[in-house]
Write a protein that holds these residues in place. Structure first.
Motif, short mmCIF file in Angstrom:
data_model
loop_
_atom_site.label_atom_id
_atom_site.label_comp_id
_atom_site.label_asym_id
_atom_site.label_seq_id
_atom_site.Cartn_x
_atom_site.Cartn_y
_atom_site.Cartn_z
N ARG A 110 4.65 -3.63 3.07
CA ARG A 110 5.19 -4.97 2.84
C ARG A 110 6.56 -5.04 3.49
N ALA A 111 6.72 -5.97 4.43
CA ALA A 111 8.01 -6.21 5.08
C ALA A 111 8.74 -7.23 4.20
N LEU A 112 9.60 -6.73 3.34
CA LEU A 112 10.20 -7.56 2.30
C LEU A 112 11.03 -8.71 2.85
N ASP A 113 11.85 -8.46 3.86
CA ASP A 113 12.72 -9.51 4.40
C ASP A 113 11.98 -10.48 5.30
N TRP A 114 10.79 -10.11 5.74
CA TRP A 114 9.99 -10.99 6.59
C TRP A 114 8.85 -11.63 5.81
N ASN A 115 8.78 -11.34 4.50
CA ASN A 115 7.83 -11.98 3.60
C ASN A 115 6.38 -11.87 4.09
N THR A 116 5.98 -10.64 4.47
CA THR A 116 4.63 -10.47 4.98
C THR A 116 4.16 -9.03 4.76
N VAL A 117 2.85 -8.85 4.81
CA VAL A 117 2.25 -7.51 4.78
C VAL A 117 1.81 -7.20 6.21
N LEU A 118 2.15 -6.00 6.67
CA LEU A 118 1.83 -5.60 8.03
C LEU A 118 0.96 -4.35 8.04
N LYS A 119 0.08 -4.28 9.02
CA LYS A 119 -0.75 -3.10 9.21
C LYS A 119 0.07 -2.09 10.02
N CYS A 120 0.30 -0.93 9.42
CA CYS A 120 1.17 0.07 10.06
C CYS A 120 0.92 1.41 9.38
N LYS A 121 0.64 2.44 10.14
CA LYS A 121 0.48 3.77 9.55
C LYS A 121 1.82 4.20 8.97
N ILE B 112 2.46 0.15 0.61
CA ILE B 112 1.28 -0.38 -0.10
C ILE B 112 0.19 0.68 -0.12
N ASP B 113 -0.18 1.16 1.07
CA ASP B 113 -1.17 2.23 1.22
C ASP B 113 -0.93 2.86 2.59
N PRO B 114 -1.68 3.90 2.97
CA PRO B 114 -1.39 4.59 4.24
C PRO B 114 -1.48 3.70 5.50
N GLU B 115 -2.10 2.53 5.38
CA GLU B 115 -2.29 1.65 6.54
C GLU B 115 -1.51 0.33 6.44
N HIS B 116 -0.81 0.08 5.32
CA HIS B 116 -0.14 -1.21 5.12
C HIS B 116 1.22 -1.04 4.47
N ASP C 167 3.84 6.23 5.18
CA ASP C 167 3.69 7.08 4.01
C ASP C 167 4.56 6.52 2.88
N PRO C 168 4.40 7.04 1.68
CA PRO C 168 5.13 6.48 0.53
C PRO C 168 6.65 6.53 0.64
N ALA C 169 7.20 7.32 1.55
CA ALA C 169 8.66 7.43 1.68
C ALA C 169 9.28 6.28 2.48
N VAL C 170 8.48 5.37 3.02
CA VAL C 170 9.01 4.30 3.87
C VAL C 170 10.01 3.44 3.09
N LYS C 171 11.14 3.14 3.72
CA LYS C 171 12.19 2.29 3.12
C LYS C 171 12.48 1.07 3.98
N TYR C 172 12.32 1.22 5.32
CA TYR C 172 12.61 0.14 6.27
C TYR C 172 11.55 0.16 7.37
N LEU C 173 11.45 -0.96 8.08
CA LEU C 173 10.69 -1.04 9.32
C LEU C 173 11.63 -1.53 10.40
N THR C 174 11.44 -1.04 11.60
CA THR C 174 12.08 -1.62 12.77
C THR C 174 10.98 -1.88 13.77
N LEU C 175 11.31 -2.52 14.87
CA LEU C 175 10.27 -2.82 15.85
C LEU C 175 10.78 -2.67 17.26
#
Length: 160
Positions: free
Chosen positions: A51-62, A45-49, A64-72
């Motif tokens: 969208r976690a598509l499978d979790w249906n939410t927007v998360l605050k996270c540093k 979304i932007d450098p600080e946000h 960059d535009p290359a992001v494809k997945y999140l893990t935790l």
């Protein structure tokens, strides 16, 4: 030297020190290899946000535009009340599909989407299995939904 190369589909996926790859895997394949087990597809979304598509939410996270997945990092996830969630960043709501009690912890099977009836029914979003302490389970026991707080440093953006 304790550097490691991760090979995926016959190509070098990433390269780095053992410590760095285990602490901050840069890609989906390296995260799988190092034991991470919670993933969602992600959209920048932007450098600080993100969208976690499978979790249906927007998360605050540093990120960059290359992001494809999140893990935790599961040790940085905790169950919070609805009132607490309202005052926190990164505290999305999940629907409880099932819970399993074992000797040392409680396992919650969660989804961010609607639950469809019937064996093998499609879910709107991916399921998430979270292991929590018995103490945390007391906050959520019997609830139809829970709020999970992803504490600072919990989310790791992955580039491919």
């Amino acid at each position: 030297s304790d550097n490691i190369a991760v090979i995926a589909d016959g190509h070098k996926d990433c390269y780095g020190s053992k410590e760095e790859l285990f602490r901050n895997p840069p890609t989906y394949q390296s995260a799988l290899l190092t034991g991470y087990r919670y993933f969602t597809r992600a959209e920048y979304i932007d450098p600080e946000h993100v969208r976690a598509l499978d979790w249906n939410t927007v998360l605050k996270c540093k990120t960059d535009p290359a992001v494809k997945y999140l893990t935790l990092r599961p040790e940085k996830v905790r169950v919070v009340s609805e009132a607490e969630a309202a005052d926190l960043d990164n505290a999305p709501r999940f629907r409880v599909i099932n819970s399993i009690d074992n000797l040392h912890e409680h396992i919650l099977l969660l989804t961010a989407g609607e639950i469809h009836e019937g064996y093998g029914a499609e879910q709107d979003f991916e399921q998430l299995n979270i292991h929590i302490s018995h103490e945390e389970w007391k906050k959520a026991e019997g609830a139809e939904c829970v709020y999970l707080h992803f504490e600072e440093g919990c989310l790791i953006p992955l580039t491919k």
